[in-house]
Design an enzyme around this catalytic site. Structure first.
Site, PDB file in Angstrom:
ATOM      1  CB  SER A 221      -8.539  -5.520  -2.678  1.00 46.67           C
ATOM      2  OG  SER A 221      -9.199  -4.287  -2.934  1.00 46.67           O
TER       3      SER A 221
ATOM      4  CG  HIS B 294      -0.555   1.919  -9.255  1.00 49.51           C
ATOM      5  ND1 HIS B 294      -0.736   1.551  -7.946  1.00 49.51           N
ATOM      6  CD2 HIS B 294      -1.635   2.679  -9.583  1.00 49.51           C
ATOM      7  CE1 HIS B 294      -1.890   2.047  -7.504  1.00 49.51           C
ATOM      8  NE2 HIS B 294      -2.442   2.750  -8.478  1.00 49.51           N
TER       9      HIS B 294
ATOM     10  NE  ARG C 125      -4.509   6.816  -7.045  1.00 53.81           N
ATOM     11  CZ  ARG C 125      -4.354   6.552  -5.750  1.00 53.81           C
ATOM     12  NH1 ARG C 125      -4.117   7.525  -4.893  1.00 53.81           N
ATOM     13  NH2 ARG C 125      -4.455   5.322  -5.299  1.00 53.81           N
TER      14      ARG C 125
ATOM     15  CD1 TRP D   6       7.291   6.534  -2.911  1.00 53.37           C
ATOM     16  CD2 TRP D   6       6.800   6.927  -5.070  1.00 53.37           C
ATOM     17  NE1 TRP D   6       8.474   6.613  -3.599  1.00 53.37           N
ATOM     18  CE2 TRP D   6       8.199   6.857  -4.937  1.00 53.37           C
ATOM     19  CE3 TRP D   6       6.260   7.168  -6.329  1.00 53.37           C
ATOM     20  CZ2 TRP D   6       9.076   7.015  -6.003  1.00 53.37           C
ATOM     21  CZ3 TRP D   6       7.120   7.327  -7.405  1.00 53.37           C
ATOM     22  CH2 TRP D   6       8.509   7.244  -7.240  1.00 53.37           C
TER      23      TRP D   6
ATOM     24  CG  LEU E 118       9.912 -17.010  -3.018  1.00 45.93           C
ATOM     25  CD1 LEU E 118       9.594 -16.860  -1.533  1.00 45.93           C
ATOM     26  CD2 LEU E 118      10.503 -15.695  -3.551  1.00 45.93           C
TER      27      LEU E 118
ATOM     28  CG  ASP F 157      -2.044   0.986   1.113  1.00 43.23           C
ATOM     29  OD1 ASP F 157      -2.330   1.440  -0.014  1.00 43.23           O
ATOM     30  OD2 ASP F 157      -2.643   1.313   2.148  1.00 43.23           O
TER      31      ASP F 157
END
Ligand code: IPE
Ligand code: IPE
Ligand code: MG
Length: 245
Positions: A71, A43, A39, A31, A136, A26
């Site tokens: 989300s 991202h 924006r 930022w 991983l 988030d």
């Protein structure tokens, strides 16, 4: 040599590492705003940092790292922002093997059907192509919501009951866990949320039941391996009891 990046010494890391670290990525928008940028560029930076942190998790021996990418509630955002995020996803999925590197297994959490066909197919292919890797495991929560996941699991379980394959009295916590997107994967040990918000925002709500939480004001694009070390040290100093003494 002031320009040289500080090397992270392995001695800075605690001996006990969490098995599964969850990252709520988030703060991309803030930022960008702080820098007077759109924006969407936040991202882009957030995406770059995902690669860096994922690589670092691999280097230090974290076995499972999950990342909240998008989300079920993020669809409320303006169309141009969503389009920007989809564009970044396409770029990543195109070059994904290069980004993930050797030994990384990728699994998506969430309903892929919400994505355009080309993205959905690339997600499925990536899961298939990396299924044999085990160094991983990266869990990518895309169109993910914890409540949506539980509703989805409940529908599957209800179908089993309806068809006579399962008795309601035999439904246990394990049954539910086996129908979540994370079936067979370990619960979250440490969940990290940058950007100053003190909430889960519907992230892995079942799997975080006994997770440790780490919050920081640092925004995701600035969340460095050094910041992760701080969280890991904090985690190592906690006493987990799981209801015992
Ligand atoms: C997280 O950053 C990325 C997504 C939710 C897709 P935000 O876009 O939420 O950044 P802030 O919270 O507005 O700063
Ligand atoms: C959570 O961040 C979702 C992701 C990081 C992908 P949000 O920015 O959507 O969460 P809220 O709205 O502040 O709770
Ligand atoms: Mg946010």
């Amino acid at each position: 040599m002031a320009f040289m990046k500080k090397k992270i010494e392995s001695t800075e890391l605690p001996e006990v590492l969490p098995v599964h670290v969850g990252f709520i990525m988030d703060g991309n928008g803030r930022w960008a705003k702080k820098r007077g940028l759109p924006r969407s560029l936040g991202h882009v930076e957030g995406g770059k940092n995902f690669k860096k942190i994922m690589q670092y998790c691999k280097d230090i021996g974290i076995k499972y790292a999950s990342f909240y990418v998008f989300s079920t509630e993020n669809w409320k955002r303006p169309k141009n922002e969503i389009d920007g995020i989809l564009k970044i996803m396409r770029e990543y999925l195109d070059e994904v093997q290069m980004h993930l590197g050797d030994g990384v297994r990728a699994i998506f959490l969430g309903d892929k059907n919400a994505y355009p066909e080309d993205i959905k197919n690339r997600m499925i292919k990536l899961e298939q192509d990396t299924a044999h890797h085990s160094r991983l495991t990266v869990l990518l929560a895309c169109n993910y919501g914890g409540r949506d996941e539980i509703a989805h699991a409940t529908r599957e379980i209800a179908e089993l009951v309806k068809s006579g394959k399962l008795n309601p009295e035999d439904i246990t916590e394990q049954t539910i866990a086996e129908h979540l997107y994370t079936a067979g994967l370990p619960d979250v040990d440490l969940v990290i949320r940058p950007s100053g918000e003190l909430r889960l925002s519907n992230y892995l709500i079942w799997q975080c039941a006994y997770a440790e939480y780490y919050f920081t004001d640092v925004l995701w694009p600035d969340f460095s391996p050094e910041e992760l070390n701080k969280a890991l040290i904090d985690y190592a100093n906690r006493g987990r009891r799981f209801g015992g003494i």
